[in-house]
Write an enzyme that holds these catalytic residues in place. Structure first.
Site, PDB file in Angstrom:
ATOM      1  N   ARG A   7     -15.765  52.561 -38.220  1.00 40.54           N
ATOM      2  CA  ARG A   7     -14.935  52.769 -37.382  1.00 40.54           C
ATOM      3  C   ARG A   7     -14.707  51.518 -36.172  1.00 40.54           C
ATOM      4  O   ARG A   7     -15.753  50.662 -36.319  1.00 40.54           O
ATOM      5  CB  ARG A   7     -15.092  53.943 -36.307  1.00 40.54           C
ATOM      6  CG  ARG A   7     -16.101  54.123 -35.688  1.00 40.54           C
ATOM      7  CD  ARG A   7     -16.320  55.319 -34.705  1.00 40.54           C
ATOM      8  NE  ARG A   7     -17.567  55.128 -33.986  1.00 40.54           N
ATOM      9  CZ  ARG A   7     -17.963  54.307 -33.091  1.00 40.54           C
ATOM     10  NH1 ARG A   7     -17.458  53.333 -32.547  1.00 40.54           N
ATOM     11  NH2 ARG A   7     -19.358  54.212 -32.736  1.00 40.54           N
ATOM     12  N   GLY A  28     -14.718  49.889 -32.252  1.00 38.56           N
ATOM     13  CA  GLY A  28     -15.466  50.081 -31.145  1.00 38.56           C
ATOM     14  C   GLY A  28     -16.976  49.952 -31.405  1.00 38.56           C
ATOM     15  O   GLY A  28     -17.687  49.345 -32.177  1.00 38.56           O
ATOM     16  N   THR A  38     -21.804  54.907 -29.855  1.00 41.52           N
ATOM     17  CA  THR A  38     -21.430  56.286 -28.777  1.00 41.52           C
ATOM     18  C   THR A  38     -22.275  57.311 -29.576  1.00 41.52           C
ATOM     19  O   THR A  38     -23.193  57.140 -30.267  1.00 41.52           O
ATOM     20  CB  THR A  38     -19.965  56.705 -29.055  1.00 41.52           C
ATOM     21  OG1 THR A  38     -19.931  57.659 -28.027  1.00 41.52           O
ATOM     22  CG2 THR A  38     -19.667  57.187 -30.496  1.00 41.52           C
ATOM     23  N   SER A  49     -14.336  59.629 -26.201  1.00 41.53           N
ATOM     24  CA  SER A  49     -14.315  58.509 -27.016  1.00 41.53           C
ATOM     25  C   SER A  49     -13.322  58.358 -28.011  1.00 41.53           C
ATOM     26  O   SER A  49     -13.001  59.398 -28.683  1.00 41.53           O
ATOM     27  CB  SER A  49     -15.835  58.210 -27.314  1.00 41.53           C
ATOM     28  OG  SER A  49     -16.625  58.026 -26.332  1.00 41.53           O
ATOM     29  N   LEU A  50     -13.015  56.992 -28.356  1.00 42.53           N
ATOM     30  CA  LEU A  50     -12.106  57.057 -29.543  1.00 42.53           C
ATOM     31  C   LEU A  50     -12.284  55.686 -30.571  1.00 42.53           C
ATOM     32  O   LEU A  50     -12.621  54.835 -29.970  1.00 42.53           O
ATOM     33  CB  LEU A  50     -10.680  56.769 -28.852  1.00 42.53           C
ATOM     34  CG  LEU A  50      -9.344  57.049 -29.649  1.00 42.53           C
ATOM     35  CD1 LEU A  50      -8.285  57.441 -28.890  1.00 42.53           C
ATOM     36  CD2 LEU A  50      -9.013  55.504 -30.380  1.00 42.53           C
ATOM     37  N   CYS A  83     -20.043  52.830 -25.545  1.00 41.77           N
ATOM     38  CA  CYS A  83     -18.761  52.229 -25.988  1.00 41.77           C
ATOM     39  C   CYS A  83     -18.996  50.793 -25.699  1.00 41.77           C
ATOM     40  O   CYS A  83     -17.891  50.112 -25.539  1.00 41.77           O
ATOM     41  CB  CYS A  83     -17.552  52.572 -25.616  1.00 41.77           C
ATOM     42  SG  CYS A  83     -17.292  54.409 -26.029  1.00 41.77           S
TER      43      CYS A  83
END
Length: 220
Positions: A71, A73, A76, A143-144, A174
């Site tokens: 992913r 980022g 996390t 978070s994303l 992050c």
């Protein structure tokens, strides 16, 4: 509105790597007719490092496993009591159907689904243009991270509901040193701060923002 079907899967508690690889397989094998899907899940304790993640953001090694993910980022933490919503969306199909949808639009839809959900609890939250996610009083509550493959998304958001936030102290969440985390349970009663109550709200607002009008809930 779009006639693209949306399937919602309630997956309960599942190992991070197992679900991650299932998302990869789903994305690699989907066709132009495969419905879009939302996967609602919680993961046992795990740190996940994004594709651009830097090892120095893991401040203190612990017995919690660290998984190198694909992913976007940085690093996390996931744990029980955090509601995760993975979105497996065929972005290019939305465009083909005249519903212009960019990756930025998808990120915004995820953030706004959280903002609207938290507003239902009387909590004022906001995204930041330079730091994806959702914040309350400068503390991060959601978070994303996404991955786009073959014009399709997977991964999604992780909203802190009622969990042990202590492991976040072992990382720069992050990639931001000193960033404090918060959760829904900091603002509402334990009876309200439950993943099974929050998840339907997230799905409702996300579906509404992207204009889905056909949903099917699948409990598996």
């Amino acid at each position: 509105m779009t006639n693209i079907p949306l399937h919602i899967h309630n997956l309960g508690v599942q190992d991070y790597q197992a679900i991650w690889h299932k998302m990869q397989d789903f994305t690699d094998n989907r066709t132009a007719n495969t419905p879009d899907e939302i996967w609602l899940v919680q993961h046992p304790s795990v740190f996940t490092q994004g594709s651009a993640g830097k090892p120095e953001h893991l401040l203190n090694p612990t017995n919690i496993p660290v998984v190198q993910s694909d992913r976007g980022g940085q690093i996390t933490y996931h744990g029980i009591g955090q509601q995760i919503m993975y979105v497996l969306i065929d972005i290019k199909r939305h465009k083909a159907n005249g519903n212009e949808l960019s990756v930025r639009d998808l990120v915004s839809a995820l953030e706004q689904s959280v903002v609207k959900t938290l507003a239902d609890y009387g909590i004022q939250s906001y995204p930041k243009p330079d730091a994806p996610g959702v914040y309350v009083n400068e503390q991060k509550i959601c978070s994303l991270g996404l991955r786009i493959r073959k014009g399709c998304s997977f991964h999604g958001l992780a909203l802190n509901i009622n969990m042990d936030l202590t492991p976040f102290r072992n990382i720069n969440p992050c990639g931001y040193a000193g960033l404090e985390m918060c959760q829904l349970a900091d603002f509402v009663s334990a009876e309200q701060a439950k993943c099974e109550l929050v998840a339907p709200k997230l799905v409702h607002y996300f579906s509404q923002i992207l204009g889905y009008n056909t949903q099917q809930i699948i409990n598996n």
